[in-house]
Enzyme design. Structure first.
Site, PDB file in Angstrom:
ATOM      1  CD  GLU A  26      -2.908  -1.107   2.330  1.00 56.50           C
ATOM      2  OE1 GLU A  26      -3.897  -1.842   2.252  1.00 56.50           O
ATOM      3  OE2 GLU A  26      -2.680  -0.383   3.334  1.00 56.50           O
ATOM      4  CD  GLU A  68      -4.623  -9.911  -7.111  1.00 57.62           C
ATOM      5  OE1 GLU A  68      -5.682 -10.454  -6.786  1.00 57.62           O
ATOM      6  OE2 GLU A  68      -4.169  -8.905  -6.504  1.00 57.62           O
ATOM      7  CB  CYS A 109     -10.470  -6.425  -7.430  1.00 60.78           C
ATOM      8  SG  CYS A 109      -8.943  -5.719  -8.101  1.00 60.78           S
ATOM      9  CB  CYS A 143      -6.339  -8.132  -9.674  1.00 60.75           C
ATOM     10  SG  CYS A 143      -5.512  -6.854  -8.696  1.00 60.75           S
TER      11      CYS A 143
END
Length: 138
Positions: free
Chosen positions: A54, A65, A96, A99
Site C-alpha cells: 500500500e 497480483e 478484483c 486484477c
C-alpha cells in the site's frame, strides 16, 4: 472419461495456498489493514508469489497480483497457469476486476484461478475479456 473440471481439481492448490499464505508476511498494508498474498505457477513451473504493497496515496497501491506479475517478469517472463490469492485469515478470495484484467493479460490460454467456490478458468471469471487483440486489432 475425464471432465474439464476434474483437470482443474488436480492443480497443485495446496502448494499454492501455502505459498500465498507465506506471502502474507510480506504485505505492507498499514492503511487498509487488509493483507493479501498471492501465488501462481508459470508455464515453466516456476512458483511465483506476491503481496499487496500500500501507499498513503491509495491510487499507487500495488495489489498482490501486481507484485506477482512483476515477479513473473523479474524471473524470466512467461505466462501464468494456476493462480490463488488469500486474505489475512488465509481464506481464498476472488481477485478484483482490475486484477482479473491484469491476470488475463499475462495468462496461459487455460489459466485456472482458485475462487471461494472452487477452481475456475480465466474465461469463467472474466468472460469476453478485453485484451491485447482489442488494442492491436489482431
Amino acid at each position: 472419461m475425464t471432465s474439464k473440471n476434474a483437470s482443474l481439481d488436480q492443480a497443485p492448490w495446496d502448494r499454492l495456498a501455502a505459498a500465498a499464505r507465506e506471502a502474507l508476511g510480506h504485505s505492507y498494508s498499514p492503511y487498509s489493514r487488509y493483507p493479501v498474498g498471492a501465488a501462481a505457477l508459470a508455464d515453466d513451473g516456476r512458483l511465483l508469489t506476491g503481496a499487496n504493497i500500500e501507499n498513503a496515496s491509495y491510487g499507487v497501491t500495488l495489489c498482490a497480483e501486481c507484485s506477482l506479475v512483476s515477479e513473473l517478469f523479474r524471473t524470466g517472463g512467461g505466462t501464468l497457469t494456476e493462480f490463488i490469492c488469500v486474505n489475512g485469515s488465509g481464506e481464498v478470495i476472488m481477485p478484483c476486476g482490475r486484477c482479473r484484467q491484469l491476470l488475463n493479460e499475462h495468462r496461459a490460454p487455460e489459466l485456472r484461478i482458485m475462487t471461494p467456490l472452487g477452481p475456475r478458468t480465466m474465461d469463467e471469471v472474466l468472460p469476453q475479456a478485453f485484451g491485447a487483440a482489442n488494442v492491436t486489432g489482431g
